[in-house]
Scaffold this motif. Structure first.
Motif, PDB file in Angstrom:
ATOM      1  N   ASP A  81      33.721  30.741  30.889  1.00 33.54           N
ATOM      2  CA  ASP A  81      34.687  30.807  29.793  1.00 33.54           C
ATOM      3  C   ASP A  81      35.356  32.183  29.838  1.00 33.54           C
ATOM      4  OD1 ASP A  81      36.058  31.064  27.409  1.00 33.54           O
ATOM      5  OD2 ASP A  81      34.552  29.964  26.244  1.00 33.54           O
ATOM      6  N   LEU A  82      36.646  32.168  30.246  1.00 33.38           N
ATOM      7  CA  LEU A  82      37.367  33.423  30.482  1.00 33.38           C
ATOM      8  C   LEU A  82      37.966  34.011  29.202  1.00 33.38           C
ATOM      9  CD1 LEU A  82      39.206  32.061  33.639  1.00 33.38           C
ATOM     10  CD2 LEU A  82      37.308  33.671  33.652  1.00 33.38           C
ATOM     11  N   GLY A  83      37.869  33.273  28.116  1.00 35.36           N
ATOM     12  CA  GLY A  83      38.387  33.772  26.836  1.00 35.36           C
ATOM     13  C   GLY A  83      39.906  33.723  26.739  1.00 35.36           C
ATOM     14  N   ILE A  84      40.532  32.839  27.550  1.00 37.55           N
ATOM     15  CA  ILE A  84      42.003  32.726  27.497  1.00 37.55           C
ATOM     16  C   ILE A  84      42.355  31.652  26.466  1.00 37.55           C
ATOM     17  CG2 ILE A  84      44.110  32.300  28.851  1.00 37.55           C
ATOM     18  CD1 ILE A  84      42.456  33.063  31.354  1.00 37.55           C
ATOM     19  N   GLU A  85      42.433  32.095  25.244  1.00 37.30           N
ATOM     20  CA  GLU A  85      42.686  31.258  24.066  1.00 37.30           C
ATOM     21  C   GLU A  85      42.624  29.747  24.295  1.00 37.30           C
ATOM     22  OE1 GLU A  85      44.897  34.019  24.506  1.00 37.30           O
ATOM     23  OE2 GLU A  85      43.716  35.288  23.182  1.00 37.30           O
ATOM     24  N   GLY A 118      37.347  39.354  27.168  1.00 36.69           N
ATOM     25  CA  GLY A 118      37.844  38.263  28.016  1.00 36.69           C
ATOM     26  C   GLY A 118      39.032  38.735  28.849  1.00 36.69           C
ATOM     27  N   ILE A 119      39.654  37.798  29.600  1.00 37.22           N
ATOM     28  CA  ILE A 119      40.755  38.161  30.504  1.00 37.22           C
ATOM     29  C   ILE A 119      41.987  38.714  29.753  1.00 37.22           C
ATOM     30  CG2 ILE A 119      42.307  37.305  32.335  1.00 37.22           C
ATOM     31  CD1 ILE A 119      39.324  37.613  33.180  1.00 37.22           C
ATOM     32  N   PRO A 120      42.348  38.192  28.546  1.00 40.30           N
ATOM     33  CA  PRO A 120      43.523  38.758  27.854  1.00 40.30           C
ATOM     34  C   PRO A 120      43.382  40.265  27.589  1.00 40.30           C
ATOM     35  CG  PRO A 120      42.941  36.656  26.889  1.00 40.30           C
ATOM     36  CD  PRO A 120      41.837  36.994  27.844  1.00 40.30           C
ATOM     37  N   LYS A 128      46.465  44.334  37.589  1.00 35.88           N
ATOM     38  CA  LYS A 128      45.717  43.606  38.611  1.00 35.88           C
ATOM     39  C   LYS A 128      44.722  42.610  38.006  1.00 35.88           C
ATOM     40  CE  LYS A 128      44.541  47.341  41.087  1.00 35.88           C
ATOM     41  NZ  LYS A 128      43.831  48.112  42.043  1.00 35.88           N
ATOM     42  N   TYR A 129      44.962  42.226  36.746  1.00 33.89           N
ATOM     43  CA  TYR A 129      43.979  41.397  36.050  1.00 33.89           C
ATOM     44  C   TYR A 129      43.702  40.077  36.760  1.00 33.89           C
ATOM     45  CZ  TYR A 129      47.896  38.640  34.401  1.00 33.89           C
ATOM     46  OH  TYR A 129      48.981  37.842  34.360  1.00 33.89           O
ATOM     47  N   CYS A 130      44.739  39.531  37.471  1.00 28.95           N
ATOM     48  CA  CYS A 130      44.577  38.202  38.057  1.00 28.95           C
ATOM     49  C   CYS A 130      43.609  38.227  39.244  1.00 28.95           C
ATOM     50  CB  CYS A 130      45.937  37.660  38.468  1.00 28.95           C
ATOM     51  SG  CYS A 130      45.980  35.881  38.396  1.00 28.95           S
ATOM     52  N   SER A 131      43.761  39.242  40.116  1.00 32.84           N
ATOM     53  CA  SER A 131      42.823  39.281  41.242  1.00 32.84           C
ATOM     54  C   SER A 131      41.450  39.734  40.750  1.00 32.84           C
ATOM     55  CB  SER A 131      43.343  40.159  42.380  1.00 32.84           C
ATOM     56  OG  SER A 131      43.399  41.490  41.969  1.00 32.84           O
ATOM     57  N   LEU A 132      41.442  40.602  39.713  1.00 34.28           N
ATOM     58  CA  LEU A 132      40.155  40.993  39.119  1.00 34.28           C
ATOM     59  C   LEU A 132      39.450  39.783  38.514  1.00 34.28           C
ATOM     60  CD1 LEU A 132      40.405  44.335  37.111  1.00 34.28           C
ATOM     61  CD2 LEU A 132      38.574  43.606  38.640  1.00 34.28           C
ATOM     62  N   CYS A 133      40.247  38.917  37.890  1.00 30.71           N
ATOM     63  CA  CYS A 133      39.697  37.699  37.282  1.00 30.71           C
ATOM     64  C   CYS A 133      39.003  36.859  38.353  1.00 30.71           C
ATOM     65  CB  CYS A 133      40.808  36.905  36.595  1.00 30.71           C
ATOM     66  SG  CYS A 133      40.329  35.244  36.122  1.00 30.71           S
ATOM     67  N   GLY A 134      39.632  36.751  39.540  1.00 26.27           N
ATOM     68  CA  GLY A 134      39.019  36.003  40.647  1.00 26.27           C
ATOM     69  C   GLY A 134      37.675  36.614  41.033  1.00 26.27           C
ATOM     70  N   ILE A 136      35.763  38.503  39.120  1.00 25.80           N
ATOM     71  CA  ILE A 136      34.828  38.338  37.993  1.00 25.80           C
ATOM     72  C   ILE A 136      34.219  36.931  38.022  1.00 25.80           C
ATOM     73  CG2 ILE A 136      34.685  38.185  35.459  1.00 25.80           C
ATOM     74  CD1 ILE A 136      36.796  40.437  35.331  1.00 25.80           C
ATOM     75  N   LYS A 137      35.102  35.927  38.281  1.00 21.61           N
ATOM     76  CA  LYS A 137      34.598  34.546  38.349  1.00 21.61           C
ATOM     77  C   LYS A 137      33.560  34.423  39.461  1.00 21.61           C
ATOM     78  CE  LYS A 137      38.693  32.319  38.126  1.00 21.61           C
ATOM     79  NZ  LYS A 137      39.700  31.248  38.150  1.00 21.61           N
ATOM     80  N   ARG A 138      33.892  34.978  40.632  1.00 19.16           N
ATOM     81  CA  ARG A 138      32.941  34.883  41.768  1.00 19.16           C
ATOM     82  C   ARG A 138      31.615  35.567  41.423  1.00 19.16           C
ATOM     83  NH1 ARG A 138      37.644  35.161  44.737  1.00 19.16           N
ATOM     84  NH2 ARG A 138      37.663  37.434  44.812  1.00 19.16           N
ATOM     85  N   SER A 221      47.792  24.687  34.486  1.00 17.97           N
ATOM     86  CA  SER A 221      47.073  25.771  35.160  1.00 17.97           C
ATOM     87  C   SER A 221      47.048  26.981  34.224  1.00 17.97           C
ATOM     88  CB  SER A 221      47.723  26.097  36.504  1.00 17.97           C
ATOM     89  OG  SER A 221      49.096  26.208  36.331  1.00 17.97           O
ATOM     90  N   CYS A 222      46.320  27.995  34.604  1.00 18.48           N
ATOM     91  CA  CYS A 222      46.114  29.152  33.735  1.00 18.48           C
ATOM     92  C   CYS A 222      47.454  29.743  33.270  1.00 18.48           C
ATOM     93  CB  CYS A 222      45.306  30.199  34.482  1.00 18.48           C
ATOM     94  SG  CYS A 222      45.334  31.783  33.657  1.00 18.48           S
ATOM     95  N   PRO A 223      47.658  29.949  31.955  1.00 15.65           N
ATOM     96  CA  PRO A 223      48.940  30.466  31.456  1.00 15.65           C
ATOM     97  C   PRO A 223      49.168  31.935  31.817  1.00 15.65           C
ATOM     98  CG  PRO A 223      47.348  30.308  29.673  1.00 15.65           C
ATOM     99  CD  PRO A 223      46.690  29.705  30.876  1.00 15.65           C
ATOM    100  N   LEU A 224      48.141  32.627  32.253  1.00 20.52           N
ATOM    101  CA  LEU A 224      48.301  34.061  32.528  1.00 20.52           C
ATOM    102  C   LEU A 224      48.658  34.375  33.985  1.00 20.52           C
ATOM    103  CD1 LEU A 224      45.332  35.659  30.532  1.00 20.52           C
ATOM    104  CD2 LEU A 224      47.635  35.116  29.758  1.00 20.52           C
ATOM    105  N   SER A 225      48.372  33.434  34.885  1.00 17.62           N
ATOM    106  CA  SER A 225      48.568  33.788  36.306  1.00 17.62           C
ATOM    107  C   SER A 225      49.892  33.236  36.820  1.00 17.62           C
ATOM    108  CB  SER A 225      47.418  33.254  37.151  1.00 17.62           C
ATOM    109  OG  SER A 225      47.454  31.861  37.164  1.00 17.62           O
ATOM    110  N   SER A 226      50.554  34.024  37.681  1.00 19.78           N
ATOM    111  CA  SER A 226      51.846  33.572  38.214  1.00 19.78           C
ATOM    112  C   SER A 226      51.632  32.783  39.515  1.00 19.78           C
ATOM    113  CB  SER A 226      52.767  34.756  38.475  1.00 19.78           C
ATOM    114  OG  SER A 226      52.257  35.501  39.544  1.00 19.78           O
TER     115      SER A 226
HETATM  116 FE1  FES Z   1      42.162  34.154  36.012  1.00 22.84          FE
HETATM  117 FE2  FES Z   1      44.147  32.960  34.956  1.00 22.84          FE
HETATM  118  S1  FES Z   1      43.975  35.062  35.256  1.00 22.84           S
HETATM  119  S2  FES Z   1      42.356  32.032  35.704  1.00 22.84           S
END
Ligand code: FES
Ligand code: AMP
Ligand code: ZN
Ligand code: ZN
Length: 302
Positions: A81-85, A118-120, A128-134, A136-138, A221-226
């Motif tokens: 659970d990434l905490g993306i609302e 969370g990610i927000p 760099k939150y998007c690659s960091l998110c990857g 963090i998930k791993r 798909s995730c609203p935060l990632s491009s």
């Molecule tokens: Fe990680 Fe969207 S930023 S799933």
């Protein structure tokens, strides 16, 4: 539409890669048989193995989980659970309902609980939150596999994902990735064994299986990632496939058969960092404390 190759009734689907017209019933059994054969071909895991499936709420990972359970594997699920609302909230609900109907255990790892944010919140602090998110998930998928005593961690990556990621790795000559891009990776340096049993299935085949099994999944798909770069390679692969049908599967399978062994032999020479064990959390990392322990510390100090 042609007739089903097995029962000669009217076919409801044509699978171009295998030149197979099939009815609903025989498509579902083809899908499950091909999954079983993929698991055996790449020696991914045994029937007795304790398996953990990383489920996001998207079609791939839910289809994988369902088909494995139908095939008789004892597979449980883990959701981060990434905490993306709304996105994480809805995904979590879909995954929890799915686990209940499957009758299998689901572990939910909440970043809010484990990290304190969370990610927000991460997005507000770094581009760099998007690659960091990857990463963090791993990290938390590896962590959960060990903590809950599972032997193999599975993800829902499909042929489209693998072929387009491979194209990206070739364009950039990322040898450290090419030397490890295989549908099954044995446990090493504190990482669990990992496998991608859907690596020979197209996104289309998986979507059609989901439809026939009435699986409810998250389409957004995730609203935060491009995902801009990832999409470029995916679109290029689709264009190649359209001009030269069969390219996607051939590109990927020939890589596994002919090129991977060559890259694998050299991969150690191309790794940027040697792995160590994080003195705080005990997970494998490129530095100690690891990036997760440092993130926690930064957050508490902020
Ligand atoms: Fe990680 Fe969207 S930023 S799933
Ligand atoms: P993606 O990179 O989003 O295409 O996801 C690839 C695979 O990673 C999915 O098929 C899942 O197996 C896994 N995955 C992605 N997001 C999550 C999540 N939030 N929780 C658990 N597993 C995930
Ligand atoms: Zn049939
Ligand atoms: Zn750590």
């Amino acid at each position: 539409m042609a007739r089903c190759r097995i029962c000669r009734q009217k076919a409801s689907i044509f699978i171009p890669h295998h030149r197979l017209p099939l009815c609903d019933e025989h498509f579902v059994s083809w899908f499950e048989n091909y999954l079983r054969r993929t698991i055996q071909k790449f020696r991914m895991f045994s029937r007795e193995a304790r398996i953990l499936v990383a489920v996001s709420g998207g079609k791939d990972s839910l289809v994988l989980w369902k088909a494995l359970v139908k095939l008789g594997y004892a597979a449980d699920g883990v959701f981060i659970d990434l905490g993306i609302e709304d996105f994480s909230f809805l995904s979590r609900r879909v995954v929890e309902d799915f686990a209940a109907t499957l009758g299998r255990k689901l572990y939910v790892v909440s970043l809010q609980k484990e990290l304190g944010f969370g990610i927000p919140a991460l997005k507000r602090r770094t581009k760099k939150y998007c690659s960091l998110c990857g990463s963090i998930k791993r990290y938390f998928l590896n962590w959960a596999t060990r903590k809950f005593h599972y032997e193999v961690l599975l993800t829902g990556h499909n042929l489209d994902d693998e072929a387009s990621a491979l194209l990206g790795n070739v364009i950039n000559w990322s040898i450290k990735y090419l030397g490890r891009k295989y549908p099954v990776l044995p446990a090493h340096s504190g990482f669990p064994q990992k496998a991608k049993p859907l690596c020979r299935f197209t996104s289309f085949e998986i979507q059609e299986y989901a439809k026939r099994q009435k699986i409810k999944y998250i389409k957004e798909s995730c609203p935060l990632s491009s995902e801009a770069k990832r999409l470029v390679f995916a679109e290029m692969m689709d264009q190649l496939e359209e001009q030269m049908p069969g390219t996607k599967l051939r590109f990927y399978l020939d890589y596994l058969r002919r090129a991977f062994p060559i890259f694998q032999e050299k991969v150690e020479d191309f790794l940027d960092h040697k792995l160590v064990t994080c003195a705080r959390c005990g997970e494998p990392a490129i530095s100690s404390p690891c990036f997760i322990c440092r993130l926690k510390e930064e957050y508490q100090g902020a």
